[in-house]
Scaffold this motif. Structure first.
Motif, mmCIF file in Angstrom:
data_model
loop_
_atom_site.group_PDB
_atom_site.id
_atom_site.type_symbol
_atom_site.label_atom_id
_atom_site.label_comp_id
_atom_site.label_asym_id
_atom_site.label_seq_id
_atom_site.Cartn_x
_atom_site.Cartn_y
_atom_site.Cartn_z
ATOM 1 N N ALA A 56 -47.334 17.012 42.315
ATOM 2 C CA ALA A 56 -46.838 16.296 41.142
ATOM 3 C C ALA A 56 -45.326 16.457 41.103
ATOM 4 N N ASP A 57 -44.651 15.590 40.358
ATOM 5 C CA ASP A 57 -43.199 15.661 40.228
ATOM 6 C C ASP A 57 -42.775 16.499 39.025
ATOM 7 N N ILE A 58 -43.508 16.358 37.943
ATOM 8 C CA ILE A 58 -43.194 17.043 36.690
ATOM 9 C C ILE A 58 -44.456 17.705 36.170
ATOM 10 N N ALA A 59 -44.311 18.897 35.635
ATOM 11 C CA ALA A 59 -45.432 19.575 34.972
ATOM 12 C C ALA A 59 -45.101 19.755 33.496
ATOM 13 N N ILE A 60 -46.054 19.449 32.638
ATOM 14 C CA ILE A 60 -45.916 19.707 31.217
ATOM 15 C C ILE A 60 -47.006 20.698 30.854
ATOM 16 N N ARG A 61 -46.591 21.891 30.462
ATOM 17 C CA ARG A 61 -47.520 23.010 30.301
ATOM 18 C C ARG A 61 -47.259 23.779 29.012
ATOM 19 N N PRO A 62 -48.244 24.558 28.550
ATOM 20 C CA PRO A 62 -48.081 25.308 27.299
ATOM 21 C C PRO A 62 -47.388 26.652 27.463
ATOM 22 N N ARG A 63 -46.809 26.910 28.617
ATOM 23 C CA ARG A 63 -46.119 28.187 28.850
ATOM 24 C C ARG A 63 -44.871 27.966 29.696
ATOM 25 N N ARG A 64 -43.898 28.861 29.520
ATOM 26 C CA ARG A 64 -42.699 28.850 30.361
ATOM 27 C C ARG A 64 -43.108 29.070 31.812
ATOM 28 N N PRO A 65 -42.567 28.292 32.753
ATOM 29 C CA PRO A 65 -42.898 28.520 34.167
ATOM 30 C C PRO A 65 -42.382 29.865 34.636
#
Length: 198
Positions: free
Chosen positions: A64-73
């Protein structure tokens, strides 16, 4: 390829091609889709592919190009930015909200039926918090999908703990307990991440 600052800040109006966005199922349904139209208006040359699954895709391998997640990478090769904050609350249908009203203390919900999110590490944290805050937690169902828990709650199976972005948009769900935050770390952060080589 896209540069990191263009993706994160969104200032470049000339982007063209496919953009693959990975996010959790609940964020795809209740967050990404909410902002997609305005994003498309700013970047009409992009075709957006939404990959909604709870498995963490490998951005370095171009899954994937972008990740949208509920935590800081946590990966040092990721560039991340907090883009939103999403509080949590307990939701139920009118059967529960009419009887209980809007309450302040979760411990008053002992013995009430609960649908509990299970599976991944964040789900385990929320279950741990529930069991600590609600004596005699009455678990009637466990599910690895927040998007499954929402309709079960709306049909009266029990109450469930949801991000407010899900609970507020789901038909026939009402807030039972004021929005919650973890004492140690806000479980409702929304982070956008890309790989440093992008």
């Amino acid at each position: 390829s896209f540069s990191a600052d263009r993706i994160v800040t969104g200032h470049d109006q000339l982007l063209v091609g496919d953009l693959n966005i990975t996010s959790t199922e609940s964020m795809a349904v209740c967050f990404v889709t909410r902002h997609l139209q305005s994003f498309r208006e700013k970047h009409p040359g992009l075709t957006v592919n939404i990959i909604s699954e709870n498995r963490v895709l490998n951005l370095a391998e171009r899954e994937a190009d972008i990740a949208i997640r509920p935590r800081r990478p946590t990966d040092e090769t990721m560039i991340g930015r907090k883009i939103a904050q999403s509080k949590w609350g307990f939701y139920g249908n009118a059967t529960f909200s009419d009887r209980l009203g809007l309450i302040e203390n979760p411990d008053t919900l002992s013995k009430e039926p609960f649908i509990v999110w299970s599976g991944n590490p964040l789900a385990k944290e929320t279950e741990h918090w529930l069991r600590k805050e609600i004596p005699d937690l009455n678990v009637v169902c466990k599910s690895s999908s927040l998007i499954s828990n929402a309709p079960m709650a709306s049909l009266g199976t029990g109450m469930t703990m949801l991000p407010c972005m899900v609970g507020e948009t789901w038909p026939d769900l009402n807030l039972i307990c004021s929005p919650l935050q973890s004492e140690e770390e806000d479980p409702g952060e929304v982070w956008l991440a890309i790989h440093e080589d992008m």
